[in-house]
Every structure is written in C-alpha cells, then in structure tokens.
Design an enzyme around this catalytic site. Structure first.
Site, PDB file in Angstrom:
ATOM      1  N   ASN A  62      -6.867   0.540  -2.710  1.00  0.00           N
ATOM      2  CA  ASN A  62      -7.644   1.269  -1.701  1.00  0.00           C
ATOM      3  C   ASN A  62      -7.027   2.625  -1.371  1.00  0.00           C
ATOM      4  OD1 ASN A  62      -5.465   0.038  -0.387  1.00  0.00           O
ATOM      5  ND2 ASN A  62      -6.597  -0.259   1.521  1.00  0.00           N
ATOM      6  N   ASP A  70       2.413  -6.891   2.472  1.00  0.00           N
ATOM      7  CA  ASP A  70       1.251  -6.100   2.892  1.00  0.00           C
ATOM      8  C   ASP A  70       1.736  -4.825   3.589  1.00  0.00           C
ATOM      9  OD1 ASP A  70      -1.318  -5.250   3.300  1.00  0.00           O
ATOM     10  OD2 ASP A  70      -1.847  -6.762   4.795  1.00  0.00           O
ATOM     11  N   HIS A  96       0.880  -1.174   0.000  1.00  0.00           N
ATOM     12  CA  HIS A  96       0.000   0.000   0.000  1.00  0.00           C
ATOM     13  C   HIS A  96       0.916   1.222   0.000  1.00  0.00           C
ATOM     14  CE1 HIS A  96      -3.649  -2.371   1.054  1.00  0.00           C
ATOM     15  NE2 HIS A  96      -2.763  -3.131   1.680  1.00  0.00           N
ATOM     16  N   HIS A 136      -9.218 -10.523  -0.441  1.00  0.00           N
ATOM     17  CA  HIS A 136      -9.051 -10.298   0.994  1.00  0.00           C
ATOM     18  C   HIS A 136     -10.162 -11.104   1.662  1.00  0.00           C
ATOM     19  CE1 HIS A 136      -8.631  -7.499   4.608  1.00  0.00           C
ATOM     20  NE2 HIS A 136      -9.790  -8.085   4.816  1.00  0.00           N
ATOM     21  N   ARG A 172      -0.290   4.309  -0.718  1.00  0.00           N
ATOM     22  CA  ARG A 172      -1.130   5.414  -0.221  1.00  0.00           C
ATOM     23  C   ARG A 172      -1.375   6.574  -1.188  1.00  0.00           C
ATOM     24  NH1 ARG A 172      -3.216   2.033   3.207  1.00  0.00           N
ATOM     25  NH2 ARG A 172      -2.023   1.657   5.125  1.00  0.00           N
TER      26      ARG A 172
END
Length: 428
Positions: free
Chosen positions: A92, A303, A60, A177, A62
């Site tokens: 996400n 992750d 991630h 997920h 961001r």
C-alpha cells in the site's frame, strides 16, 4: 577469506559457544567450545543470547510515495537495530506495488542499501481497489512471494476465490487483512465498554471473524497457502484452531501491540494508540498469547507503520492507524514470554525467525546456528535496561506506543550474511 569471531555467546540462551564466521561467503565456518583468537575481527559476546536473524512478515516502509515518514533505508536501519535480517514490506505505497517493475525496484533498493533483505509484497488487486486482480503470475516470476491488499480487505468473495486459485497455481502466500468494511465504517476503537465510555464508534470482533471464517472455507475448498494478518480477537483464535484441526493450510500472525496493549490505553484519546485492527480487551490479548504458545498463531509480525506527527497529533478518530514496531518487538516478546517463564529463547527464535522463514520459504533466513549455515544473526543482552523513546528510534517516524516504557532485553548486534548491520555503539 575475511573472518569474524563471535566469542562467548549463548545460542538460544543455552551453553556458551564460539562462532567463526566467513564474511566472504556469509556463512558460519565453525562452532567451537574454544574461543577463536586469530580472526580478522574478534567480538566478545559477553555471554549474551545469540539468535538467528529475525524475519518480519509484515512492515510498511512507505517507499515509494511517503518518504517523509519512512524510506527503505531508514526502515532497514530500524530493522537492523531491532535484530531483523529480512522484512516484507506491504504493497500500500504510492504507486501501489502491483507491477513487477515496482516490486523489483523495492528489492533492488534494499539490496543496494544492504542493511536488511527487503522483500516486496505484491497487491492482490490493482491499485488496492478490490475490483480486478493483479498479474499474480508475472509478479511471482519476478520473485514476489506474498500478496496482500493490507490496509484494505478483499471483501468481494468471488474475487477472493479467484485470488486463492491463482495464488495456489503459482505457489505464493495470500495474506488477508480481515475486515468486513460494512461492519466497521468510521469505527476507530474496539466495540466494547471503553469505546462506549469515550464516545468512539466501535469496531466489532465479527468484522474480522466473519472474513476469517469465509476465507478458511475457501482455502479448504480451493487450496493454496493462506495467511491471516494481525489476528486480534479471541474468536479469531477459535476459528484458526478449528481450521488447522481440519487440515486447512492457514497460518496467522499476531503483533506485539495486540499481545501487550489493550483498549484501556484509549482513555487519553492519544492518536498513538489508534491502530487497525484496534487494540482489543484483555481476554483477547490473553487468547492470542496462548494461541502463539500452542502454535495456533504461527508468528509475531510487527505491522511496523510509521506516521508523521501531523497524522497522529489530531483527534483520535482522525488519527491515521498504525504504530512503530521494528525496534521494540523483540523486547516486548521477551517481556511477555521469557521474563514470565512462559517460554524460552528457542520459542522466540521459532515465532520471530524460523516459522516466518518457513512460511515464506526463505532458504537463507531462520536457519539453525550451526557450521555451514548463513550468518544471519542477532545478539541480545537479556539484562540491559532501556526505555523506549520515539525520538531515539532509527525509524524516520517516532510514533511508538511504548513511549516511556522500560524494557530489559536489548539488541547489541545484528549481522546479515556475516556483514555487521548494527552494533549497540551505533545508537550511542
């Protein structure tokens, strides 16, 4: 052509060899028993271990939306420092990566920075809302290789069936997920003795395992390539083993923290150890280790999830889930498998480079260290003691669960297509 010599290195921890790299083409020009002395730049590898550049299927970064915790640039720095030459950043973000132009922007920004190949992961559903599929075909044509609503589960079985069918039609990986939200609610810790003792709401194994079972059956019936994100339970390992025995095209990843850490870390209520899925019990960690060794679980993926202190230095159940992983993952895998004699460096290359590249069909990553191959490489000193400190991370965040832990394997150099993206002196 511009050349770089990597002399006195041990590919896969085996015999000492010397590499001549054509920096202009980004390939390994020659491998020899004799050191190269006439290159434009000559580096003495000092007998350290040389591996193909690492590939992380699950990070991630961001950006866009939370550049205060990580950016494509700082995430690329962390990746290079950790030995990675390719990462896949989850959808996400804000806005969610559910449109081709957003995916293309992420890829272009990573290429412009040039420290690591940053592949965008497209969302399965629009806005991660679990209601309507994204345009998987359009995004696939824009180069997206994997789709996931990571952070959320595609709980609707009919929607998941359609996603599997669309993913098969476009030959892309669907990464799930696995979490039945009806079973987790406001849970923040593994459902077990530790959660009961601490007064934390428990997250049962069945919340993961029920989705894994459902999706394996769907993949059996409707085809496609299904990948399980962050496997965390002993029961999930059993389900994966059964699915593979039936010829179902299922792959899975495990994180370094689910291999090394257990829920006994929660005793201090430190938000650094809040993660999704939660840290489990020792028997789960042991099952995951054995599954990685025997191939039931295919790869290690970090992750990598940066968070600011305002999201971690709060009551445990209110802390945002996630941990840094890019800069410590190789050291964790080395400690668990190589130091103990459970596996060798060939195994490390397989689960952290070759197999993820194979799953994602990357033509120039995870390749053998040989003449004519891309010069995506990482040099590792297996006997260099160092201590993990969040404040010393290249990441913009500092939320490492390994704070103060001493490791003995350190990345001393990373090269992306022959270009130096990290050397040990960069962090001194």
């Amino acid at each position: 052509m511009t050349t770089l010599a990597l002399n006195n290195v041990r590919p896969y921890g085996e015999d000492v060899l010397n590499l001549l790299i054509d920096v202009t083409s980004g390939t390994i020009a020659e491998v020899s028993d004799t050191p190269f002395t006439d290159a434009d730049e000559v580096i003495d590898g000092e007998g350290n271990v040389l591996l193909p550049g690492l590939v992380d299927m699950h990070v991630h970064l961001r950006e866009p939306g939370r550049e205060d915790t990580e950016t494509i640039a700082t995430g690329s720095d962390a990746a290079a420092k950790g030995g990675f030459t390719a990462v896949f950043t989850m959808a996400n973000t804000n806005p969610v990566i559910d449109q081709p132009f957003l995916a293309e922007a992420v890829w272009s920004k990573g290429q412009e920075y040039g420290k690591c190949d940053v592949y965008p992961v497209g969302s399965i559903t629009q806005g991660l809302e679990g209601a309507q599929l994204t345009e998987i075909g359009l995004m696939a044509r824009s180069g997206v290789r994997m789709f996931s609503d990571d952070g959320k589960c595609v709980n609707d079985p009919q929607l998941m069936r359609r996603a599997i069918e669309y993913a098969k039609a476009h030959d892309v990986v669907l990464a799930q997920h696995a979490e039945d939200h009806r079973l987790t609610g406001s849970a923040s810790a593994h459902e077990g003795e530790q959660a009961a003792r601490l007064g934390l709401r428990g997250w049962p194994r069945v919340a993961e395992e029920s989705i894994v079972a459902r999706d394996a059956i769907m993949t059996r019936d409707y085809g496609g390539r299904y990948h399980l994100c962050h496997a965390s339970t002993e029961g999930t390992v059993e389900l994966l083993r059964f699915a593979k025995s039936q010829g179902i095209e299922v792959t899975a990843e495990v994180t370094p923290h689910h291999l090394m850490l257990t829920d006994d870390k929660l005793a201090t209520y430190d938000g650094l150890f809040r993660v999704n899925p939660p840290l489990r019990e020792a028997r789960d960690a042991e099952a995951l280790k054995q599954a990685l060794l025997d191939g039931t679980v295919d790869v290690v993926a970090t992750d990598h999830a940066p968070h600011g202190s305002e999201d971690k230095c709060v009551e445990f159940e209110h802390a945002k889930p996630g941990m840094l992983g890019l800069e410590t993952s190789l050291a964790v895998v080395h400690r668990i498998f190589v130091e103990t004699g459970l596996a060798d460096w060939r195994f490390v290359a397989k689960v952290m480079s070759e197999r993820p590249a194979e799953i994602l069909r990357l033509e120039d990553q995870g390749r053998p260290i040989a003449a004519g191959e891309p010069a995506n490489l990482v040099l590792v000193d297996p006997d260099s003691s160092w201590t993990a400190r969040g404040e010393e991370m290249a990441s913009k965040a500092s939320n490492t669960p390994y704070e103060g832990i001493e490791f003995t394997a350190r990345v001393v150099g990373t090269w992306l297509r022959g270009k130096t993206t990290y050397t040990e002196k960069d962090s001194q």
